[in-house]
Write an enzyme that holds these catalytic residues in place. Sequence first.
Site, PDB file in Angstrom:
ATOM      1  N   CYS A  54      52.473  -7.471   2.726  1.00 11.08           N
ATOM      2  CA  CYS A  54      51.901  -6.668   3.637  1.00 11.08           C
ATOM      3  C   CYS A  54      52.387  -6.996   4.816  1.00 11.08           C
ATOM      4  O   CYS A  54      52.328  -6.551   5.656  1.00 11.08           O
ATOM      5  CB  CYS A  54      50.508  -6.932   3.131  1.00 11.08           C
ATOM      6  SG  CYS A  54      49.648  -8.641   3.554  1.00 11.08           S
ATOM      7  N   GLU A 102      53.473   2.591   5.555  1.00 10.82           N
ATOM      8  CA  GLU A 102      53.866   1.240   4.926  1.00 10.82           C
ATOM      9  C   GLU A 102      54.466   1.717   4.094  1.00 10.82           C
ATOM     10  O   GLU A 102      54.124   2.560   2.869  1.00 10.82           O
ATOM     11  CB  GLU A 102      52.540   0.776   4.188  1.00 10.82           C
ATOM     12  CG  GLU A 102      53.134  -0.965   3.547  1.00 10.82           C
ATOM     13  CD  GLU A 102      52.135  -1.689   3.095  1.00 10.82           C
ATOM     14  OE1 GLU A 102      51.143  -0.799   2.228  1.00 10.82           O
ATOM     15  OE2 GLU A 102      51.760  -2.444   3.514  1.00 10.82           O
ATOM     16  N   LYS A 109      40.130  -8.013 -12.677  1.00 13.84           N
ATOM     17  CA  LYS A 109      40.837  -7.083 -13.608  1.00 13.84           C
ATOM     18  C   LYS A 109      41.922  -7.234 -12.067  1.00 13.84           C
ATOM     19  O   LYS A 109      42.324  -7.202 -10.855  1.00 13.84           O
ATOM     20  CB  LYS A 109      40.193  -5.833 -13.033  1.00 13.84           C
ATOM     21  CG  LYS A 109      41.607  -4.304 -13.575  1.00 13.84           C
ATOM     22  CD  LYS A 109      41.292  -3.768 -12.912  1.00 13.84           C
ATOM     23  CE  LYS A 109      42.391  -3.590 -11.598  1.00 13.84           C
ATOM     24  NZ  LYS A 109      43.307  -3.887 -11.932  1.00 13.84           N
ATOM     25  N   GLU A 121      41.470  -6.789   1.691  1.00 11.42           N
ATOM     26  CA  GLU A 121      42.531  -6.949   2.623  1.00 11.42           C
ATOM     27  C   GLU A 121      43.510  -5.560   2.020  1.00 11.42           C
ATOM     28  O   GLU A 121      43.865  -5.771   1.380  1.00 11.42           O
ATOM     29  CB  GLU A 121      42.701  -8.123   2.194  1.00 11.42           C
ATOM     30  CG  GLU A 121      41.845  -9.640   3.057  1.00 11.42           C
ATOM     31  CD  GLU A 121      42.057 -10.714   2.516  1.00 11.42           C
ATOM     32  OE1 GLU A 121      43.029 -10.855   2.668  1.00 11.42           O
ATOM     33  OE2 GLU A 121      41.000 -11.128   1.868  1.00 11.42           O
TER      34      GLU A 121
HETATM   35  P1  NAD Z   1      47.111  -0.874  -4.649  1.00  7.55           P
HETATM   36  O1  NAD Z   1      45.726  -0.616  -3.544  1.00  7.55           O
HETATM   37  O2  NAD Z   1      48.109   0.030  -5.939  1.00  7.55           O
HETATM   38  O3  NAD Z   1      46.018  -1.574  -6.423  1.00  7.55           O
HETATM   39  C1  NAD Z   1      45.719  -2.624  -5.926  1.00  7.55           C
HETATM   40  C2  NAD Z   1      44.534  -3.166  -6.559  1.00  7.55           C
HETATM   41  O4  NAD Z   1      43.558  -2.293  -6.258  1.00  7.55           O
HETATM   42  C3  NAD Z   1      44.909  -3.261  -8.369  1.00  7.55           C
HETATM   43  O5  NAD Z   1      44.067  -3.805  -8.635  1.00  7.55           O
HETATM   44  C4  NAD Z   1      44.676  -1.518  -8.820  1.00  7.55           C
HETATM   45  O6  NAD Z   1      45.016  -1.638 -10.479  1.00  7.55           O
HETATM   46  C5  NAD Z   1      43.738  -1.356  -8.171  1.00  7.55           C
HETATM   47  N1  NAD Z   1      43.190   0.335  -8.250  1.00  7.55           N
HETATM   48  C6  NAD Z   1      43.994   0.882  -7.833  1.00  7.55           C
HETATM   49  N2  NAD Z   1      42.755   1.778  -7.423  1.00  7.55           N
HETATM   50  C7  NAD Z   1      41.712   1.891  -7.593  1.00  7.55           C
HETATM   51  C8  NAD Z   1      39.840   2.456  -7.678  1.00  7.55           C
HETATM   52  N3  NAD Z   1      40.490   3.551  -7.647  1.00  7.55           N
HETATM   53  N4  NAD Z   1      39.461   1.778  -7.982  1.00  7.55           N
HETATM   54  C9  NAD Z   1      39.248   0.086  -7.786  1.00  7.55           C
HETATM   55  N5  NAD Z   1      40.551  -0.613  -7.821  1.00  7.55           N
HETATM   56  C10 NAD Z   1      41.575   0.043  -7.741  1.00  7.55           C
HETATM   57  O7  NAD Z   1      48.115  -1.871  -3.837  1.00  7.55           O
HETATM   58  P2  NAD Z   1      49.751  -2.183  -4.584  1.00  7.55           P
HETATM   59  O8  NAD Z   1      50.340  -1.841  -4.804  1.00  7.55           O
HETATM   60  O9  NAD Z   1      49.114  -3.319  -5.823  1.00  7.55           O
HETATM   61  O10 NAD Z   1      49.489  -3.826  -3.781  1.00  7.55           O
HETATM   62  C11 NAD Z   1      50.207  -2.724  -2.614  1.00  7.55           C
HETATM   63  C12 NAD Z   1      49.663  -3.366  -1.006  1.00  7.55           C
HETATM   64  O11 NAD Z   1      49.120  -4.340  -1.250  1.00  7.55           O
HETATM   65  C13 NAD Z   1      50.403  -3.074  -0.041  1.00  7.55           C
HETATM   66  O12 NAD Z   1      49.554  -2.105   1.021  1.00  7.55           O
HETATM   67  C14 NAD Z   1      50.296  -4.634   0.524  1.00  7.55           C
HETATM   68  O13 NAD Z   1      50.158  -4.535   2.234  1.00  7.55           O
HETATM   69  C15 NAD Z   1      48.563  -4.498  -0.494  1.00  7.55           C
HETATM   70  N6  NAD Z   1      48.561  -5.954   0.097  1.00  7.55           N
HETATM   71  C16 NAD Z   1      47.821  -6.703   0.958  1.00  7.55           C
HETATM   72  C17 NAD Z   1      47.346  -7.981   1.591  1.00  7.55           C
HETATM   73  C18 NAD Z   1      46.520  -8.618   2.856  1.00  7.55           C
HETATM   74  O14 NAD Z   1      46.114  -9.787   2.348  1.00  7.55           O
HETATM   75  N7  NAD Z   1      46.113  -7.875   3.469  1.00  7.55           N
HETATM   76  C19 NAD Z   1      48.054  -9.249   0.675  1.00  7.55           C
HETATM   77  C20 NAD Z   1      48.748  -8.540  -0.481  1.00  7.55           C
HETATM   78  C21 NAD Z   1      49.620  -6.719  -0.004  1.00  7.55           C
END
Ligand code: NAD
Length: 519
Positions: A321, A420, A206, A287
Amino acid sequence: MLPPYVNEALTDFSKPENRAAFDESLHRVKAELGKTYPLVINGEVISTKETFASVNPSRPAEAVGHFAQGTREHVDQAVASAARAFESWRKVPVGERARYLLKAAAEMRRRKHEFSAVMVLEAGKPWNEADADTSEAIDFLEYYARQAVRIADSSAQMAEFPDEQLGFYYIPLGVGVIIPPWNFPNAIPAGMVASTLVTGNTAVFKPAEQSPWIAYKVCELFWNSGLPDGVLNFLTGPGDIIGARMVEHPQTRFISFTGSREVGVKIYENAAKVQPGQKWLKRSILEMGGKDAVVVDETANLAAAAQGIVDGAFGFQGQKCSAGSRAIIVDEVYDRVAERVVELTQKLNVGAPDAGPNVNQGPVIDKDAVHKILGYIELGTQEGKLLCGGSPVETPEGGYFIQPTVFGDVPPDARIAQEEIFGPVLTLIRAKDFEQALAIANNTEYGLTGAVFTSRRDRLEQARQDYHVGNLYFNRKCTGAMVGVHPFGGFNMSGTDSKAGGPDYLLLFTQAKSVAERL
Ligand code: NAD
């Protein structure tokens, strides 16, 4: 035998022929805008009455595509389909599974600019950032294909034992659910799908709500290469509903998630709860975020440090990130570095990235991001000194643009120095000496990336030991990890310490089986 792995080369946009080719791809993908995309479960396309739009953040009225609104019931169908497909997919020889990845890599390489152009429009990526994202996606496919073959039969690692023939095999886990973020919308999904499938698992995938178009294109590469039905199922819809059900489902065996700390922690808790009928403890590969810092001491090459700070803070509008959102500079050189950082920041060119490769600051991803980032900027004016930026950039089409913003003299424990922000906001922190700078760098709950600029060997060695981050860089920026070169993943609240693009990553998608046959 596969040829040795090499990283995909980045495109040189100073060459007119490359600019022309990219422009042509942009035109071509613009002709695809506004289509409607289904769910794909067990190879069947499923349309829903309700859909949601994925929009261009430079021009939010422009829907790049319309996507099916999946439900909890669709999740249940998709997991059941993946569980059925697992029974045969797990027995497909690893070499054959790897060939699906290699085929997808070859096709993505042929259509490289098309994939990148989609991200320019759907995610607001500047050309070079989009190109790097696609290159990384290709790298993941190529790298994991090779790693899977290497680890699958590790029998040769076993000691000899009289009268027994020994086997040691890394076998798959089962159904994996894949939940990526939107910020590396090609590379992260491609890497997660590749790692899941090549190790013999099946997937329910997803994408993030903000980037389903590019995700669909990634899946198409696999489906078009003849992947058996049910091995890769594609769902779209709200993360808090269908993502949550994917995590909760009793037939889910593991979760591969990249995203925010907040959602990651929720998933960790939910995955730990054993559901009725569940026969295993789910594995969570999570991650998460970062509050990454660049440390500069008085012996550093200050010009290189200032450039590294600006590149690391504002690449893809700070929405990485790994973004170096804090620069911790020792007092003796603080003013000189701050001045240069502000000069370089003011030269950044904000605009819609489809205008051309000279735009190096696109929009932030959506309206929520605008509110969140402007909220932090408002807070920053109380917590530090605004040195440049600080305002939204208005455009006739209402794009989500924010000026790259620098705050100076921010106390290390200020909220803008701890939380962040995930946008184009950099905080400069003054430290009395290197020791204190390092202590400040370590003083957040995250531990993802970090950089140190110094010319002193003893300080590099000290940082090597004491700077507690998963990815540490010396005398260079803290972003830009490459697959197979800089295995990527963080400590503490940055995740479960997995290293994507590293030699041990695929082991997380497997369990080891030891077999002894008496001869
Ligand atoms: P997010 O946590 O809002 O969403 C990530 C995913 O989780 C999306 O697909 C979303 O639909 C899903 N999601 C949301 N609520 C959920 C739930 N309750 N249960 C299951 N899935 C759910 O993050 P984002 O805004 O898409 O991405 C940005 C974040 O990702 C930042 O914090 C960034 O630092 C992090 N990030 C980390 C890495 C790494 O390698 N550590 C890499 C890229 C991004």
